[in-house]
Design a protein around this motif. Structure first.
Motif, PDB file in Angstrom:
ATOM      1  N   HIS A  99      35.070  83.228  28.468  1.00 15.65           N
ATOM      2  CA  HIS A  99      34.896  83.140  27.018  1.00 15.65           C
ATOM      3  C   HIS A  99      36.247  83.395  26.352  1.00 15.65           C
ATOM      4  O   HIS A  99      37.029  84.225  26.848  1.00 15.65           O
ATOM      5  CB  HIS A  99      33.865  84.188  26.577  1.00 15.65           C
ATOM      6  CG  HIS A  99      33.443  84.028  25.154  1.00 15.65           C
ATOM      7  ND1 HIS A  99      34.171  84.549  24.102  1.00 15.65           N
ATOM      8  CD2 HIS A  99      32.382  83.393  24.598  1.00 15.65           C
ATOM      9  CE1 HIS A  99      33.573  84.246  22.958  1.00 15.65           C
ATOM     10  NE2 HIS A  99      32.486  83.543  23.229  1.00 15.65           N
ATOM     11  N   ASP A 138      34.287  78.223  25.978  1.00 15.33           N
ATOM     12  CA  ASP A 138      33.057  78.623  25.295  1.00 15.33           C
ATOM     13  C   ASP A 138      31.989  77.622  25.717  1.00 15.33           C
ATOM     14  O   ASP A 138      32.043  76.449  25.340  1.00 15.33           O
ATOM     15  CB  ASP A 138      33.283  78.590  23.777  1.00 15.33           C
ATOM     16  CG  ASP A 138      32.062  79.051  22.996  1.00 15.33           C
ATOM     17  OD1 ASP A 138      30.929  78.743  23.424  1.00 15.33           O
ATOM     18  OD2 ASP A 138      32.238  79.714  21.959  1.00 15.33           O
ATOM     19  N   ILE A 159      28.982  77.019  24.955  1.00 15.11           N
ATOM     20  CA  ILE A 159      28.146  76.358  23.941  1.00 15.11           C
ATOM     21  C   ILE A 159      28.950  75.339  23.137  1.00 15.11           C
ATOM     22  O   ILE A 159      28.494  74.235  22.893  1.00 15.11           O
ATOM     23  CB  ILE A 159      27.488  77.395  23.008  1.00 15.11           C
ATOM     24  CG1 ILE A 159      26.327  78.049  23.745  1.00 15.11           C
ATOM     25  CG2 ILE A 159      27.015  76.746  21.713  1.00 15.11           C
ATOM     26  CD1 ILE A 159      25.360  78.808  22.903  1.00 15.11           C
ATOM     27  N   LYS A 160      30.157  75.721  22.737  1.00 15.13           N
ATOM     28  CA  LYS A 160      30.945  74.792  21.914  1.00 15.13           C
ATOM     29  C   LYS A 160      31.442  73.613  22.734  1.00 15.13           C
ATOM     30  O   LYS A 160      31.892  72.617  22.190  1.00 15.13           O
ATOM     31  CB  LYS A 160      32.107  75.532  21.245  1.00 15.13           C
ATOM     32  CG  LYS A 160      31.601  76.471  20.164  1.00 15.13           C
ATOM     33  CD  LYS A 160      32.714  77.127  19.420  1.00 15.13           C
ATOM     34  CE  LYS A 160      32.133  78.069  18.366  1.00 15.13           C
ATOM     35  NZ  LYS A 160      33.083  79.096  17.966  1.00 15.13           N
ATOM     36  N   GLY A 161      31.381  73.747  24.053  1.00 12.32           N
ATOM     37  CA  GLY A 161      31.588  72.589  24.919  1.00 12.32           C
ATOM     38  C   GLY A 161      33.020  72.094  24.978  1.00 12.32           C
ATOM     39  O   GLY A 161      33.261  70.905  24.890  1.00 12.32           O
ATOM     40  N   ASP A 162      33.976  73.032  25.144  1.00 14.30           N
ATOM     41  CA  ASP A 162      35.365  72.598  25.314  1.00 14.30           C
ATOM     42  C   ASP A 162      35.569  72.165  26.778  1.00 14.30           C
ATOM     43  O   ASP A 162      36.592  72.478  27.388  1.00 14.30           O
ATOM     44  CB  ASP A 162      36.340  73.753  24.964  1.00 14.30           C
ATOM     45  CG  ASP A 162      35.774  74.718  23.938  1.00 14.30           C
ATOM     46  OD1 ASP A 162      34.967  74.267  23.110  1.00 14.30           O
ATOM     47  OD2 ASP A 162      36.126  75.907  23.961  1.00 14.30           O
ATOM     48  N   TRP A 163      34.603  71.485  27.341  1.00 12.05           N
ATOM     49  CA  TRP A 163      34.634  71.114  28.762  1.00 12.05           C
ATOM     50  C   TRP A 163      35.658  70.007  29.024  1.00 12.05           C
ATOM     51  O   TRP A 163      36.067  69.797  30.170  1.00 12.05           O
ATOM     52  CB  TRP A 163      33.251  70.645  29.219  1.00 12.05           C
ATOM     53  CG  TRP A 163      32.194  71.694  29.080  1.00 12.05           C
ATOM     54  CD1 TRP A 163      31.458  71.968  27.952  1.00 12.05           C
ATOM     55  CD2 TRP A 163      31.740  72.619  30.079  1.00 12.05           C
ATOM     56  NE1 TRP A 163      30.587  72.998  28.198  1.00 12.05           N
ATOM     57  CE2 TRP A 163      30.729  73.419  29.497  1.00 12.05           C
ATOM     58  CE3 TRP A 163      32.090  72.837  31.412  1.00 12.05           C
ATOM     59  CZ2 TRP A 163      30.069  74.417  30.192  1.00 12.05           C
ATOM     60  CZ3 TRP A 163      31.423  73.839  32.116  1.00 12.05           C
ATOM     61  CH2 TRP A 163      30.431  74.618  31.505  1.00 12.05           C
ATOM     62  N   GLU A 208      20.495  80.499  25.480  1.00 10.51           N
ATOM     63  CA  GLU A 208      21.107  79.260  24.977  1.00 10.51           C
ATOM     64  C   GLU A 208      22.432  78.981  25.689  1.00 10.51           C
ATOM     65  O   GLU A 208      22.779  77.828  25.942  1.00 10.51           O
ATOM     66  CB  GLU A 208      21.339  79.346  23.457  1.00 10.51           C
ATOM     67  CG  GLU A 208      20.078  79.239  22.621  1.00 10.51           C
ATOM     68  CD  GLU A 208      19.271  77.974  22.926  1.00 10.51           C
ATOM     69  OE1 GLU A 208      19.857  76.872  22.915  1.00 10.51           O
ATOM     70  OE2 GLU A 208      18.053  78.091  23.195  1.00 10.51           O
ATOM     71  N   GLU A 209      23.169  80.042  26.002  1.00 14.40           N
ATOM     72  CA  GLU A 209      24.437  79.877  26.720  1.00 14.40           C
ATOM     73  C   GLU A 209      24.199  79.467  28.181  1.00 14.40           C
ATOM     74  O   GLU A 209      24.944  78.660  28.735  1.00 14.40           O
ATOM     75  CB  GLU A 209      25.253  81.171  26.676  1.00 14.40           C
ATOM     76  CG  GLU A 209      25.800  81.499  25.299  1.00 14.40           C
ATOM     77  CD  GLU A 209      26.498  82.852  25.278  1.00 14.40           C
ATOM     78  OE1 GLU A 209      27.702  82.872  24.969  1.00 14.40           O
ATOM     79  OE2 GLU A 209      25.842  83.876  25.559  1.00 14.40           O
ATOM     80  N   ALA A 223      23.496  75.889  28.104  1.00 14.02           N
ATOM     81  CA  ALA A 223      24.732  75.145  27.854  1.00 14.02           C
ATOM     82  C   ALA A 223      25.608  75.112  29.106  1.00 14.02           C
ATOM     83  O   ALA A 223      26.265  74.098  29.386  1.00 14.02           O
ATOM     84  CB  ALA A 223      25.496  75.773  26.689  1.00 14.02           C
TER      85      ALA A 223
END
Length: 200
Positions: free
Chosen positions: A60, A86, A88-92, A113-114, A117
């Protein structure tokens, strides 16, 4: 030598048994993403003993630099600089091509939720037949596997309502929704498990 390296006793205790399994599972060269690198003890231990892998630490954004003292001191060529991720925010999209994913003791700390994700993101980045190895304590049919896990679960929920030991049935369903099938469920020391999902 860094004087103030962060230290996790749990990492120290479980790194040997986990390495035994990972050596068999991640036996091809490639880049392994670690989600929730924490102190960096696992990253250093696994990269040292699995030189055919490139280890990609991530955590994180608030914790992503915590592992630097361990990683800088080890100075191993097969550990990449840690990435802030992060789930959830999906910086994948910032990740290099990933061949496998490992995460330890994250599912019970993350909000549900995480966790969802994380599974979704892992399924997106893994190649066909790529493995996702998830380590930690889990429940089966709503039941804890030991009294110590039940106490741990209570203490987590008292710390924060979103935390708690996850149920295997929910995780399996989550895997299936994302095209990940549970291949192995290894019993590990101290009432933990190593769950291995394969991307279909």
């Amino acid at each position: 030598m860094h004087k103030d390296k962060p230290f996790s006793q749990a990492c120290e205790n479980n790194k040997g048994p986990i390495l035994e399994k990972l050596a068999d599972l991640f036996n091809q060269s490639g880049t392994t993403l670690e989600i929730g690198t924490g102190t960096g003890q696992h990253a250093v231990h696994f990269a040292l003993h699995l030189p055919h892998l490139t280890w990609q630490p991530s955590d994180h954004p608030q914790n992503a630099r915590l592992c630097l003292p361990w990683i800088e001191e080890a100075a191993l060529a097969n550990i990449n600089p840690p990435l802030a991720l992060d789930v959830i925010k999906g910086d994948w999209s910032n990740l290099p091509p990933i061949h496998g994913v490992f995460s330890a003791n994250t599912a019970h700390i993350m909000a549900w939720e995480e966790v969802k994700a994380m599974f979704h993101g892992v399924a997106r980045i893994l190649p066909t037949d790529g493995l996702f190895c998830l380590y930690g304590p889990f429940r089966y049919n709503g039941q804890h596997t030991s009294e110590s896990n039940e106490r741990f679960d209570r203490s987590l929920r008292m710390q924060a309502g979103h935390m708690g030991i996850r149920d295997m049935e929910n995780l399996k369903q989550l895997g299936e929704t994302n095209g990940l099938s549970l291949q192995e469920d290894f019993g590990m020391p101290a009432n933990n498990r190593l769950l291995v999902w394969r991307k279909a």
